[in-house]
Design a protein around this motif. Sequence first.
Motif, PDB file in Angstrom:
ATOM      1  N   TYR A 263       3.472   1.887  10.449  1.00  0.00           N
ATOM      2  CA  TYR A 263       2.552   2.580  11.224  1.00  0.00           C
ATOM      3  C   TYR A 263       1.118   2.738  10.500  1.00  0.00           C
ATOM      4  O   TYR A 263       0.291   3.570  10.892  1.00  0.00           O
ATOM      5  CB  TYR A 263       3.076   4.289  11.248  1.00  0.00           C
ATOM      6  CG  TYR A 263       4.469   3.745  12.244  1.00  0.00           C
ATOM      7  CD1 TYR A 263       4.441   3.865  13.721  1.00  0.00           C
ATOM      8  CD2 TYR A 263       5.582   4.195  11.397  1.00  0.00           C
ATOM      9  CE1 TYR A 263       5.917   3.598  14.116  1.00  0.00           C
ATOM     10  CE2 TYR A 263       6.852   4.126  12.002  1.00  0.00           C
ATOM     11  CZ  TYR A 263       6.972   3.924  13.232  1.00  0.00           C
ATOM     12  OH  TYR A 263       8.032   3.830  13.971  1.00  0.00           O
ATOM     13  N   MET A 264       1.056   2.123   9.381  1.00  0.00           N
ATOM     14  CA  MET A 264      -0.115   1.959   8.645  1.00  0.00           C
ATOM     15  C   MET A 264      -0.530   3.230   7.491  1.00  0.00           C
ATOM     16  O   MET A 264      -1.728   3.454   7.236  1.00  0.00           O
ATOM     17  CB  MET A 264      -1.321   1.594   9.431  1.00  0.00           C
ATOM     18  CG  MET A 264      -1.534   0.305  10.254  1.00  0.00           C
ATOM     19  SD  MET A 264      -0.731  -1.037   9.487  1.00  0.00           S
ATOM     20  CE  MET A 264      -1.924  -1.492   8.275  1.00  0.00           C
ATOM     21  N   GLU A 265       0.677   3.850   7.692  1.00  0.00           N
ATOM     22  CA  GLU A 265       0.550   5.164   6.828  1.00  0.00           C
ATOM     23  C   GLU A 265       0.860   4.683   5.195  1.00  0.00           C
ATOM     24  O   GLU A 265       1.689   3.877   5.001  1.00  0.00           O
ATOM     25  CB  GLU A 265       1.382   6.227   7.297  1.00  0.00           C
ATOM     26  CG  GLU A 265       0.880   7.527   6.684  1.00  0.00           C
ATOM     27  CD  GLU A 265       1.795   8.878   7.155  1.00  0.00           C
ATOM     28  OE1 GLU A 265       2.662   8.646   8.206  1.00  0.00           O
ATOM     29  OE2 GLU A 265       1.317   9.807   6.700  1.00  0.00           O
ATOM     30  N   THR A 266      -0.158   5.151   4.222  1.00  0.00           N
ATOM     31  CA  THR A 266       0.358   4.824   2.852  1.00  0.00           C
ATOM     32  C   THR A 266       1.255   6.024   2.311  1.00  0.00           C
ATOM     33  O   THR A 266       2.002   6.544   2.950  1.00  0.00           O
ATOM     34  CB  THR A 266      -0.927   5.078   1.936  1.00  0.00           C
ATOM     35  OG1 THR A 266      -1.189   6.449   1.996  1.00  0.00           O
ATOM     36  CG2 THR A 266      -2.043   4.376   2.605  1.00  0.00           C
ATOM     37  N   SER A 267       1.677   5.864   0.960  1.00  0.00           N
ATOM     38  CA  SER A 267       2.677   6.450   0.431  1.00  0.00           C
ATOM     39  C   SER A 267       2.094   7.894   0.103  1.00  0.00           C
ATOM     40  O   SER A 267       3.039   8.927   0.058  1.00  0.00           O
ATOM     41  CB  SER A 267       3.145   6.119  -0.997  1.00  0.00           C
ATOM     42  OG  SER A 267       1.884   6.101  -2.004  1.00  0.00           O
ATOM     43  N   ALA A 268       0.945   8.241   0.605  1.00  0.00           N
ATOM     44  CA  ALA A 268       0.527   9.836   0.610  1.00  0.00           C
ATOM     45  C   ALA A 268       0.390  10.200   1.978  1.00  0.00           C
ATOM     46  O   ALA A 268      -0.010   9.459   2.911  1.00  0.00           O
ATOM     47  CB  ALA A 268      -0.959   9.662  -0.040  1.00  0.00           C
ATOM     48  N   LYS A 269       0.966  11.516   2.210  1.00  0.00           N
ATOM     49  CA  LYS A 269       0.985  11.791   3.812  1.00  0.00           C
ATOM     50  C   LYS A 269      -0.307  11.957   4.232  1.00  0.00           C
ATOM     51  O   LYS A 269      -1.176  12.305   3.712  1.00  0.00           O
ATOM     52  CB  LYS A 269       1.772  13.430   3.704  1.00  0.00           C
ATOM     53  CG  LYS A 269       1.877  13.729   5.195  1.00  0.00           C
ATOM     54  CD  LYS A 269       3.104  14.787   5.004  1.00  0.00           C
ATOM     55  CE  LYS A 269       3.042  15.695   6.293  1.00  0.00           C
ATOM     56  NZ  LYS A 269       2.594  15.357   7.244  1.00  0.00           N
ATOM     57  N   ASP A 270      -0.465  11.619   5.641  1.00  0.00           N
ATOM     58  CA  ASP A 270      -1.877  11.558   6.307  1.00  0.00           C
ATOM     59  C   ASP A 270      -2.862  10.866   5.766  1.00  0.00           C
ATOM     60  O   ASP A 270      -4.115  10.895   6.239  1.00  0.00           O
ATOM     61  CB  ASP A 270      -2.260  13.200   6.059  1.00  0.00           C
ATOM     62  CG  ASP A 270      -1.380  14.035   7.110  1.00  0.00           C
ATOM     63  OD1 ASP A 270      -0.687  13.613   7.926  1.00  0.00           O
ATOM     64  OD2 ASP A 270      -1.255  15.385   6.604  1.00  0.00           O
ATOM     65  N   VAL A 271      -2.513   9.979   4.790  1.00  0.00           N
ATOM     66  CA  VAL A 271      -3.379   8.916   4.332  1.00  0.00           C
ATOM     67  C   VAL A 271      -2.969   7.359   4.866  1.00  0.00           C
ATOM     68  O   VAL A 271      -2.093   7.008   4.790  1.00  0.00           O
ATOM     69  CB  VAL A 271      -3.580   8.764   2.738  1.00  0.00           C
ATOM     70  CG1 VAL A 271      -4.797   7.863   2.444  1.00  0.00           C
ATOM     71  CG2 VAL A 271      -3.973  10.253   2.443  1.00  0.00           C
ATOM     72  N   TYR A 272      -3.774   6.910   5.858  1.00  0.00           N
ATOM     73  CA  TYR A 272      -3.622   5.621   6.231  1.00  0.00           C
ATOM     74  C   TYR A 272      -4.547   4.545   5.656  1.00  0.00           C
ATOM     75  O   TYR A 272      -5.405   4.902   5.074  1.00  0.00           O
ATOM     76  CB  TYR A 272      -3.712   5.822   7.800  1.00  0.00           C
ATOM     77  CG  TYR A 272      -2.914   6.301   8.601  1.00  0.00           C
ATOM     78  CD1 TYR A 272      -1.874   6.156   9.354  1.00  0.00           C
ATOM     79  CD2 TYR A 272      -3.121   7.924   8.437  1.00  0.00           C
ATOM     80  CE1 TYR A 272      -0.837   6.772   9.978  1.00  0.00           C
ATOM     81  CE2 TYR A 272      -2.029   8.679   8.994  1.00  0.00           C
ATOM     82  CZ  TYR A 272      -1.134   8.317   9.782  1.00  0.00           C
ATOM     83  OH  TYR A 272      -0.262   9.155  10.532  1.00  0.00           O
ATOM     84  N   ALA A 273      -4.095   3.164   5.662  1.00  0.00           N
ATOM     85  CA  ALA A 273      -4.969   2.235   5.154  1.00  0.00           C
ATOM     86  C   ALA A 273      -4.822   0.976   6.198  1.00  0.00           C
ATOM     87  O   ALA A 273      -3.703   0.799   6.772  1.00  0.00           O
ATOM     88  CB  ALA A 273      -4.442   1.894   3.843  1.00  0.00           C
ATOM     89  N   ALA A 274      -5.875   0.410   6.175  1.00  0.00           N
ATOM     90  CA  ALA A 274      -5.944  -1.036   7.219  1.00  0.00           C
ATOM     91  C   ALA A 274      -6.958  -2.023   6.467  1.00  0.00           C
ATOM     92  O   ALA A 274      -7.833  -1.644   6.043  1.00  0.00           O
ATOM     93  CB  ALA A 274      -6.307  -0.489   8.573  1.00  0.00           C
ATOM     94  N   GLY A 275      -6.601  -3.308   7.160  1.00  0.00           N
ATOM     95  CA  GLY A 275      -7.575  -4.525   6.908  1.00  0.00           C
ATOM     96  C   GLY A 275      -7.205  -5.288   5.793  1.00  0.00           C
ATOM     97  O   GLY A 275      -6.106  -5.203   4.987  1.00  0.00           O
ATOM     98  N   ASP A 276      -8.371  -5.471   5.110  1.00  0.00           N
ATOM     99  CA  ASP A 276      -8.295  -6.664   4.026  1.00  0.00           C
ATOM    100  C   ASP A 276      -7.537  -5.860   2.646  1.00  0.00           C
ATOM    101  O   ASP A 276      -7.507  -6.621   1.623  1.00  0.00           O
ATOM    102  CB  ASP A 276      -9.759  -7.227   3.585  1.00  0.00           C
ATOM    103  CG  ASP A 276      -9.934  -8.308   4.631  1.00  0.00           C
ATOM    104  OD1 ASP A 276      -9.340  -8.510   5.447  1.00  0.00           O
ATOM    105  OD2 ASP A 276     -10.904  -8.971   4.304  1.00  0.00           O
ATOM    106  N   CYS A 277      -7.699  -4.465   2.748  1.00  0.00           N
ATOM    107  CA  CYS A 277      -7.535  -3.815   1.325  1.00  0.00           C
ATOM    108  C   CYS A 277      -5.880  -3.646   1.419  1.00  0.00           C
ATOM    109  O   CYS A 277      -5.413  -3.075   0.410  1.00  0.00           O
ATOM    110  CB  CYS A 277      -8.168  -2.532   1.205  1.00  0.00           C
ATOM    111  SG  CYS A 277      -7.912  -1.272   2.544  1.00  0.00           S
ATOM    112  N   VAL A 278      -5.295  -3.855   2.522  1.00  0.00           N
ATOM    113  CA  VAL A 278      -3.881  -3.685   2.420  1.00  0.00           C
ATOM    114  C   VAL A 278      -2.869  -4.800   2.395  1.00  0.00           C
ATOM    115  O   VAL A 278      -3.264  -5.886   2.825  1.00  0.00           O
ATOM    116  CB  VAL A 278      -3.114  -2.748   3.751  1.00  0.00           C
ATOM    117  CG1 VAL A 278      -4.137  -1.509   4.238  1.00  0.00           C
ATOM    118  CG2 VAL A 278      -3.192  -3.569   5.003  1.00  0.00           C
ATOM    119  N   GLU A 279      -1.532  -4.676   2.166  1.00  0.00           N
ATOM    120  CA  GLU A 279      -0.577  -5.518   2.179  1.00  0.00           C
ATOM    121  C   GLU A 279       0.190  -5.331   3.297  1.00  0.00           C
ATOM    122  O   GLU A 279       0.576  -4.188   3.595  1.00  0.00           O
ATOM    123  CB  GLU A 279       0.470  -5.679   1.202  1.00  0.00           C
ATOM    124  CG  GLU A 279       0.146  -6.218  -0.072  1.00  0.00           C
ATOM    125  CD  GLU A 279       0.897  -6.182  -1.213  1.00  0.00           C
ATOM    126  OE1 GLU A 279       2.080  -6.105  -1.026  1.00  0.00           O
ATOM    127  OE2 GLU A 279       0.546  -6.518  -2.360  1.00  0.00           O
TER     128      GLU A 279
END
Length: 422
Positions: A263-279
């Motif tokens: 769902y594009m959510e990171t290990s921190a709650k309510d923090v998402y990440a997307a694009g070239d910066c993610v795996e």
Amino acid sequence: MKYLIIGNSAAGVNAADAIRANDEKGNVTIVSNEEFNAYGRPLISYYLSGKVKPENMYYRNEDFYKFRNIEVLLNSEAEKIDVKNKEVFISGGKKLSYDKLLIATGSSPFIPPIKNLDLNKQENVFTFLTYKDGVKLKGKITKKSKVVIAGAGLIGLKAAEGLFGQVESITVIDLADRVMASVLDKAAADIIQSHIEQNDIDFKLQTSICEVCGERNVNSVVLSNGETLDCDILIVAVGVRPNVNLAKEAGIKTAKGIIVDEYMETSAKDVYAAGDCVESLDLLLNESKVLALWTNASNQGETAGFNMTGMKKKAPAAFPMNAISFFGLQLISAGIISSSKQDDIVTDSAENKLRRLNISNDSLIGFILINYKQRAGIYTALINDRTKLSTLEYDITLKDIGLDVYPKEERTKKIWNHKGGC
Ligand SMILES: Cc1cc2nc3c(=O)[nH]c(=O)nc-3n(C[C@H](O)[C@H](O)[C@H](O)COP(=O)(O)OP(=O)(O)OC[C@H]3O[C@@H](n4cnc5c(N)ncnc54)[C@H](O)[C@@H]3O)c2cc1C
């Protein structure tokens, strides 16, 4: 609801758009450390060549933000994320609080260790990732410039194409034995290379720059094969690295890229990440990878945006895919290119044309098309749907294919979906 997005490009902009489509009232703020509104990063080389005018560089104009009531803070660097107190510290001493945060910070150029190279000191050394890089480079070149480009990947070759006809010479250097080595096999790379060479661009492969000479300006480069080349402009384009530090320093899980769930959510709650910066998950390899592609960043940004508003949408699985042209030669590559010998099929490699299909276990897992662009959509769908080739109407390796490759029932479904049916 306060939505905060760091990064105003493919991922960030599509997230903001998706948020607004689902939440008309929440506050949406985008923070960008660039001075320009969102622009088409792949257009930088066309700006350099003069084919795209500055006013046509923009991916979204000011009205996009205005009509959606999205606030954009340009020239603003997000310096620190405090996930506990849900705050982001911005350059200039500002602090912004959030309910949902998206990190869409993209990537930065990788600068290899080269003796005497100092990008802070040498005024004729450039990277080629941002519009500003393009503007600075355009202001520096003259008809007499001898340009050296480190890196024969997509970005290095696009820089070379953009400079064509405006400088005295262009030499591209790469450690690999072929151009675009990460996405092309030798046969395809040779076609691309010789086509580019016909436009007076020289290649020196299987070598690298080990030293640059000159203090405030580089005036020559020394190669590992012992050669020395005169140089008035040096462009370093040997690859990019995901911008993960902001996330990492906030205690968010990272590897090569920021780690996200489906769902594009990171290990921190309510923090998402997307694009070239993610795996994210590579559909074919079934492993987590950084897939630095515009469409992937847009799709992930859109998914993150939806989910930030409380929806539950999974990001589409992806695989590497490049559609690009060099001096009019159309190249499309997708999926896994290297393969076991018995499965791999090459057809028609005459006259600057090549079709290579990589088939494994009754499935298409990759292809390279040079000047064959009209079939790419079907090949891509076959990979994406993991279609068993034995279920098709005819052998895709023997015949040019169209939608009639699918059995009738499947074909009707695809046409219906394509027309926007349900
Ligand atoms: C010359 C060139 C040609 C390309 N051609 C193609 C192509 O043909 N096809 C293709 O699929 N892809 C291509 N790409 C790659 C494509 O542009 C990227 O995959 C895409 O831009 C990724 O989008 P993104 O939103 O994830 O990141 P980016 O576009 O990198 O945007 C991230 C933004 O965040 C900003 N930022 C970073 N850190 C901070 C911070 N701390 N605070 C505030 N802002 C921050 C950055 O400055 C940047 O503006 C090309 C790239 C280049 C450079």
